[in-house]
Write a protein that holds these residues in place. Structure first.
Motif, mmCIF file in Angstrom:
data_model
loop_
_atom_site.group_PDB
_atom_site.id
_atom_site.type_symbol
_atom_site.label_atom_id
_atom_site.label_comp_id
_atom_site.label_asym_id
_atom_site.label_seq_id
_atom_site.Cartn_x
_atom_site.Cartn_y
_atom_site.Cartn_z
ATOM 1 N N ALA A 66 -79.313 -31.326 3.686
ATOM 2 C CA ALA A 66 -79.553 -31.240 2.246
ATOM 3 C C ALA A 66 -80.247 -29.933 1.898
ATOM 4 N N ARG A 67 -81.248 -29.567 2.679
ATOM 5 C CA ARG A 67 -81.937 -28.299 2.442
ATOM 6 C C ARG A 67 -80.971 -27.128 2.567
ATOM 7 N N ALA A 68 -80.114 -27.195 3.580
ATOM 8 C CA ALA A 68 -79.149 -26.115 3.796
ATOM 9 C C ALA A 68 -78.179 -25.988 2.631
ATOM 10 N N ALA A 69 -77.935 -27.120 1.933
ATOM 11 C CA ALA A 69 -77.031 -27.116 0.781
ATOM 12 C C ALA A 69 -77.746 -26.687 -0.499
ATOM 13 N N GLY A 70 -79.042 -26.374 -0.377
ATOM 14 C CA GLY A 70 -79.799 -25.920 -1.539
ATOM 15 C C GLY A 70 -80.450 -27.034 -2.334
ATOM 16 N N ALA A 71 -80.530 -28.222 -1.745
ATOM 17 C CA ALA A 71 -81.113 -29.350 -2.459
ATOM 18 C C ALA A 71 -82.634 -29.315 -2.415
ATOM 19 N N VAL A 72 -83.230 -29.824 -3.484
ATOM 20 C CA VAL A 72 -84.657 -30.114 -3.511
ATOM 21 C C VAL A 72 -84.835 -31.517 -2.941
ATOM 22 N N VAL A 73 -85.709 -31.674 -1.969
ATOM 23 C CA VAL A 73 -85.864 -32.970 -1.312
ATOM 24 C C VAL A 73 -86.969 -33.771 -1.991
ATOM 25 N N ALA A 74 -86.628 -34.930 -2.496
ATOM 26 C CA ALA A 74 -87.615 -35.807 -3.143
ATOM 27 C C ALA A 74 -88.699 -36.173 -2.148
ATOM 28 N N GLY A 75 -89.940 -36.135 -2.623
ATOM 29 C CA GLY A 75 -91.065 -36.449 -1.767
ATOM 30 C C GLY A 75 -91.735 -35.237 -1.174
ATOM 31 N N GLY A 77 -92.304 -32.455 -3.100
ATOM 32 C CA GLY A 77 -92.835 -31.681 -4.223
ATOM 33 C C GLY A 77 -93.100 -32.609 -5.383
ATOM 34 N N GLU A 78 -92.815 -32.134 -6.577
ATOM 35 C CA GLU A 78 -93.108 -32.938 -7.766
ATOM 36 C C GLU A 78 -92.144 -34.096 -7.979
ATOM 37 N N PHE A 79 -90.950 -34.021 -7.402
ATOM 38 C CA PHE A 79 -89.955 -35.072 -7.600
ATOM 39 C C PHE A 79 -90.001 -36.070 -6.449
ATOM 40 N N THR A 80 -89.918 -37.351 -6.794
ATOM 41 C CA THR A 80 -89.956 -38.418 -5.795
ATOM 42 C C THR A 80 -88.888 -39.447 -6.144
ATOM 43 N N LEU A 81 -88.925 -40.585 -5.453
ATOM 44 C CA LEU A 81 -88.014 -41.687 -5.761
ATOM 45 C C LEU A 81 -88.387 -42.371 -7.073
ATOM 46 N N ARG A 82 -89.588 -42.128 -7.574
ATOM 47 C CA ARG A 82 -90.040 -42.772 -8.799
ATOM 48 C C ARG A 82 -89.316 -42.214 -10.027
ATOM 49 N N PRO A 83 -88.784 -43.059 -10.890
ATOM 50 C CA PRO A 83 -88.075 -42.580 -12.090
ATOM 51 C C PRO A 83 -88.917 -41.661 -12.964
ATOM 52 N N SER A 84 -90.205 -41.973 -13.124
ATOM 53 C CA SER A 84 -91.042 -41.173 -14.012
ATOM 54 C C SER A 84 -91.219 -39.743 -13.533
ATOM 55 N N SER A 85 -90.944 -39.479 -12.256
ATOM 56 C CA SER A 85 -91.126 -38.125 -11.725
ATOM 57 C C SER A 85 -89.990 -37.185 -12.108
ATOM 58 N N VAL A 86 -88.864 -37.730 -12.593
ATOM 59 C CA VAL A 86 -87.691 -36.884 -12.842
ATOM 60 C C VAL A 86 -87.304 -36.819 -14.317
ATOM 61 N N THR A 93 -80.328 -29.189 -11.200
ATOM 62 C CA THR A 93 -81.023 -29.477 -9.947
ATOM 63 C C THR A 93 -80.192 -30.398 -9.059
ATOM 64 N N LEU A 94 -80.089 -30.048 -7.777
ATOM 65 C CA LEU A 94 -79.505 -30.937 -6.778
ATOM 66 C C LEU A 94 -80.679 -31.586 -6.051
ATOM 67 N N LEU A 95 -80.861 -32.887 -6.259
ATOM 68 C CA LEU A 95 -81.996 -33.613 -5.693
ATOM 69 C C LEU A 95 -81.533 -34.476 -4.535
ATOM 70 N N ALA A 96 -82.031 -34.175 -3.339
ATOM 71 C CA ALA A 96 -81.792 -35.050 -2.196
ATOM 72 C C ALA A 96 -82.746 -36.231 -2.311
ATOM 73 N N LEU A 97 -82.199 -37.435 -2.369
ATOM 74 C CA LEU A 97 -83.004 -38.619 -2.681
ATOM 75 C C LEU A 97 -82.944 -39.622 -1.525
ATOM 76 N N PRO A 98 -83.907 -39.541 -0.600
ATOM 77 C CA PRO A 98 -83.955 -40.528 0.479
ATOM 78 C C PRO A 98 -84.339 -41.891 -0.067
ATOM 79 N N SER A 99 -83.667 -42.923 0.407
ATOM 80 C CA SER A 99 -83.933 -44.277 -0.078
ATOM 81 C C SER A 99 -83.457 -45.268 0.974
ATOM 82 N N PRO A 100 -84.291 -46.281 1.279
ATOM 83 C CA PRO A 100 -83.892 -47.249 2.293
ATOM 84 C C PRO A 100 -82.794 -48.197 1.848
#
Length: 240
Positions: A66-75, A77-86, A93-100
């Motif tokens: 994801a980083r190599a593709a230019g994505a910002v990885v949630a968690g 920086g300022e963006f996370t899995l939480r809706p209020s963060s985005v 923005t390309l956001l890589a969003l890890p989620s179980p």
């Protein structure tokens, strides 16, 4: 007749990874519903002109790619899995969003060859309309949670599936919208469509967990119903 596949119905519903495996054998479209929080966060990002790259939880290789593709990885920086963060995420923005749950299921659903969408309460009608356009049968996958894993994804994901109110409500809202097009619903989907109660999400286990952790704003965003015209579709591994 495929019992587990709910053969004979236009719209079907099941839970988690096992549901993906069962419905993916026949369904042309799979809708992954993870209301708290992957599906809601994805809706908010895409509605602002961003894109989401689902990443399986603890998948270091996936994060590296994801980083190599230019994505910002949630968690990270300022963006996370939480809706209020985005809610103010910059367009493009390309956001890589890890989620179980949601991200992991999107990956599994794509492996079946089905078209994959991410749904929630916010975009229930929009997702239903797009799924219908893509063809059928349509499988609704209520993500559920895992015993031993909190709403933030912390814990051991090997725990068994915990069906949850929020994803039943989200999948039910999409099922109800699809029924409005005259599509036939399996008994599982019918029951979900009759059980839509967004208000109950705030008082269910997952909702209370977030609220008691000081994240009531995320629950408020997640329980807003049909406020979005966004229908995120997975193409080449990215939801947009």
């Amino acid at each position: 007749m495929g019992i587990w596949e709910q053969t004979g119905y236009d719209v079907r519903l099941d839970w988690g990874g096992e549901g993906v495996a069962a419905l993916g054998r026949e369904c042309a479209v799979l809708v992954v519903v993870d209301v708290l929080s992957f599906g809601t966060t994805t809706d908010l990002v895409v509605a602002r002109g961003g894109r989401v790259l689902p990443v399986r939880r603890r998948d270091e290789r996936g994060v590296t790619l994801a980083r190599a593709a230019g994505a910002v990885v949630a968690g990270e920086g300022e963006f996370t899995l939480r809706p209020s963060s985005v809610t103010e995420i910059p367009p493009g923005t390309l956001l890589a969003l890890p989620s179980p749950n949601g991200a992991t299921l999107c990956d599994a659903a794509a492996a079946t060859g089905a078209r994959v969408l991410a749904g929630c309460l916010r975009n229930a009608s929009a997702v239903a309309a797009r799924a219908r356009e893509l063809g059928g049968p349509i499988g609704l996958i209520a993500a559920g949670e895992r015993w031993g894993v909190n709403i933030f994804g912390d814990g051991d994901t090997s725990g068994s599936l915990r069906p949850c109110v929020e994803d039943l409500a989200g999948a039910g809202a999409i099922a109800a919208a699809l029924a409005g097009y005259g599509l036939s619903l399996s008994p599982e989907a019918v029951l979900a469509a009759r059980s839509v109660d967004a208000a109950a999400v705030a008082s269910c286990v997952s909702g209370r967990e977030l609220i008691e952790s000081g994240h009531g704003g995320d629950v408020e965003l997640a329980t807003q119903t049909d406020v979005s015209a966004t229908a995120p579709v997975l193409n080449e591994g990215v939801l947009a």
